[in-house]
Scaffold this motif. Sequence first.
Motif, short mmCIF file in Angstrom:
data_model
loop_
_atom_site.label_atom_id
_atom_site.label_comp_id
_atom_site.label_asym_id
_atom_site.label_seq_id
_atom_site.Cartn_x
_atom_site.Cartn_y
_atom_site.Cartn_z
N ASP A 20 0.82 -1.22 0.00
CA ASP A 20 0.00 0.00 0.00
C ASP A 20 0.85 1.27 0.00
OD1 ASP A 20 0.83 -0.84 2.56
OD2 ASP A 20 -0.56 0.56 3.49
N ASP A 37 1.07 2.35 8.16
CA ASP A 37 0.73 1.34 9.14
C ASP A 37 1.74 0.20 8.97
OD1 ASP A 37 -0.49 -0.13 11.00
OD2 ASP A 37 -2.42 -0.32 9.98
N ASP A 39 4.01 -2.23 11.09
CA ASP A 39 4.27 -2.68 12.45
C ASP A 39 5.56 -3.51 12.54
OD1 ASP A 39 3.65 -5.17 11.48
OD2 ASP A 39 1.65 -5.23 12.37
N MET A 41 6.11 -6.58 12.73
CA MET A 41 6.14 -7.75 11.86
C MET A 41 6.53 -7.34 10.44
SD MET A 41 5.58 -10.78 12.77
CE MET A 41 6.11 -12.07 11.70
N ASN A 45 9.90 -8.38 8.46
CA ASN A 45 9.86 -8.92 7.09
C ASN A 45 10.73 -8.11 6.14
OD1 ASN A 45 8.18 -11.06 7.67
ND2 ASN A 45 6.31 -9.87 7.34
N SER B 268 -4.61 -6.46 12.21
CA SER B 268 -5.28 -5.40 11.46
C SER B 268 -4.81 -5.46 10.02
CB SER B 268 -4.96 -4.04 12.06
OG SER B 268 -3.58 -3.81 11.95
N LEU B 269 -5.71 -5.11 9.12
CA LEU B 269 -5.38 -5.15 7.69
C LEU B 269 -5.12 -3.74 7.20
CD1 LEU B 269 -7.98 -7.75 6.41
CD2 LEU B 269 -5.70 -8.09 7.34
N ARG B 270 -4.26 -3.66 6.19
CA ARG B 270 -3.91 -2.34 5.68
C ARG B 270 -5.12 -1.63 5.12
NH1 ARG B 270 1.10 -1.94 5.79
NH2 ARG B 270 2.39 -3.80 5.94
N PHE B 294 3.35 -17.76 13.36
CA PHE B 294 2.80 -16.42 13.53
C PHE B 294 3.14 -15.56 12.31
CE2 PHE B 294 3.41 -12.08 15.47
CZ PHE B 294 2.07 -11.81 15.68
N SER B 295 4.40 -15.60 11.94
CA SER B 295 4.86 -14.80 10.82
C SER B 295 4.12 -15.21 9.54
CB SER B 295 6.37 -14.99 10.71
OG SER B 295 6.80 -14.81 9.42
N VAL B 298 0.44 -13.90 9.78
CA VAL B 298 0.32 -12.45 9.57
C VAL B 298 0.47 -12.14 8.09
CG1 VAL B 298 1.36 -10.20 10.04
CG2 VAL B 298 1.14 -11.87 11.88
N ASN B 299 1.48 -12.74 7.48
CA ASN B 299 1.72 -12.43 6.07
C ASN B 299 0.57 -12.88 5.19
OD1 ASN B 299 4.13 -11.34 6.83
ND2 ASN B 299 5.33 -13.17 6.35
N ARG B 302 -2.55 -10.73 5.66
CA ARG B 302 -2.48 -9.43 4.98
C ARG B 302 -2.51 -9.57 3.47
NH1 ARG B 302 1.26 -6.28 9.33
NH2 ARG B 302 -0.50 -5.83 10.69
#
Lengths: 87, 396, 326
Positions: A20, A37, A39, A41, A45, B268-270, B294-295, B298-299, B302
Amino acid sequence: MNREEIRALALKKLLQVAPDINPGELDPKTPIRDQYDFDSMDFLNFTIALGREFQMDIPEKDYVAIQSLDGAVEYLAQHIEGSAEEN
Amino acid sequence: MSEFRLPSLGADMKDATLREWFVEPGDTVTKGDSIAAVETDKGIIDIEVFESGTVKEILVQPDEKVPVGTVLATIRSGGKTQGHAEPRKAGVSEDKQAPPEDMPRALNIQPPPGGERKRISPAARKRARELSVDPENIVGTGPGGAVTLEDVASSAGPAAPTGTVAGTAEKQAEAAASSMRRAIAAAVVRSNREIPHYYLSTSIDLTPALTWLEQQNAERPLPLRLVYAILLLKAVAGALQKVPEMNGFFMDDAAQVKDDVHVGVAISLRSGGLLVPTLRDVHRKNPDELMAEFSDLVNRARSGHLRGSELQDATITVTSLGEQGVDTVFPIIYPPQLAIVGFGSIVERVRPVNRAPQVRRVINASLAADHRASDGHRGALFLAEIDRLLQEPERL
Amino acid sequence: MKTTYREAMRSALQEALQQDERVFLMGEDVGRYGGCYAVSKGLQEEFGEERIRDTPLSESAFVGAGIGAALGGMRPIVEVMTVNFSLLCLDQIVNNAATLRHMSGGQFSVPVVLRMTTGAGRQLAAQHSHSLECWYAHVPGLRVIAPGTLEDMRGMLRLALEDPDPVIIFEHNALYNREGELAEDSSITDIRRAAVRRNGSDVSLICYGGNLHKTLDAAEQLAEGGIDAEVVDLRSLRPLDDETILASVRKTHRAVLIDEGWRSGSLAGEIGMRIAEQAFYDLDAPLARVCSAEVPIPYAAHLEHAALPQVDTIVEKVREVMGQNV
């Protein structure tokens, strides 16, 4: 590898982590997380992607140096062998 | 006789896999009952029947993937005149008594549960009919919560069988977002309506945990480094071993405490909204395993590639809004779970250590728990146990 | 041209008196005093006592005389000081003026024009402040119109005089002092069709006469909050221009009616019912109205203000209809 090439690669990695982000709007001097946004994580990455791309380890204590795009480029330039002299 | 079809559960939904029937042929169903579960790319979703009657024939079997609009079952019209079928249990239904086929039509007209007719504006009702969507399922934003034209349009989305809604990618994204918004709305409304929350909060010295983590990460190559959230998750799972009544579900008027700890992690999502995928068996896994999972979660959350099953079965939820800079979170329990734990941001605070002031890194942990299942005293023990475990990070 | 509503009506009277010898004006204090609201000031000097006639204080007598003159071929303009006093001549208007064409099988027409002030807002107390135009809008055989713009104040009288049947013009007393730019083009006035005074897509605000400006102000305020309101000025209260009203509601799917009359049995109620009858399936929100409080209009300024539709109350009602809880 010169700084422009480093910048292009770093930006590519950043956009892979956070699609984004609009590269035209990104202020390279300001920490990315202050603008988007982004974070811990995402940051991890991004760091992993940079480490893989430039084949280097980025210790956690250096995270502070790569918070912004300019910072990351500077850090990478200094830590990639042979690239620092070009500039 | 009517056909029970696979509804469109979001603008971008093209098909779904049938996962489970909650009813079988002969069962009586009432309009609004969830009678099947289907898996879409947003997770497993219960789908409702729009008509009262009796299940005549089931046409799609579990694990079959079918496009939107496929007839899943046929329903013989003619509802029960009293009582309310409970088809979730009726999978093993005792109520096999089908009403006679020639039951007078008038008996089909039942007041909806609750007595009051759902508010749908006349224009919205008409438009919904044109678009073949059921306005009863749409969350209204008009006066008094009425469903308006706009609500129908956004719920139908560009996939609706009409040429009037532009099918641009932007609109699709909007419609997907609004469908997620509705799902979140439904969950939190239910939570606030049904669950008597109590809230506790405590601040925890995270310095030992973070110091340990930094030492660990200094020795680890980049891809194997841990984020502090992993320690928080481990501490929560550990504390649940001591105070298990925070872990499980409140269903059928009783708490069902679970042994296995599956932690829903709020992500939370972008584009707005959030997903809560599940990290399974957190109590059994070591930090490295958890970090990898977890990683990955999350990836994929998203990038929109979560499997439906990954959104299920959480026995407790953890939400961390710390990175957005808030001190304390006052979370809402994700029903039917029993509790949710929130973590704020890590801040530096002067604290006494061995009777001398020191700058320590501190985090606020908060708990919202279902008062029907536990009391504040147990909640306090739970938070205290999280604190204790985080003081010995190497043992997590 | 910059002018006031009062001057616009005076110049309309002047023009009518100049152009048609059959036209004359009568009413209480319209001559020597120049009219209770000074609308006819100077006209007696210009046109003489024969054509600008002061009458005794008997509404029934002078309205009846006007009806008689109209039957006799004249084009009388009768000023009744306020609609509140017109109750004294209700019999003449409802039983005579409105019925004679029908009862004579079309042999007689009554081309009388009745001008009345209406409305509150000037601390004139209950007996001078009510908005009873709805009562006349109930009666077949009458045409009832209400100017809300300067152009309509200037142009409606001419069109009313051209009508072969009785016409009542309601002039809101709060408008007289209002100043504005009067467009020279007389063709923009129409007494048969409602006018859309502001285009919008979210909600139709339907109003007339003295509330037009409040409604337009409310629409501006709503626009700042992202609500795009359309403002429909009825102009004709009888017959109602259903076509324009319904076209607007079908576009916006929501309607709020602004009416200074009391809510019970109001014109707003009639319009709302017509919308419900003819555009039910186009509605996306319940109909709503902003009317006067159901009290005799108070004298005290703050109470009078509170009793009447105001910009704030219109805005609040519209937000409610839009689902924005305020």
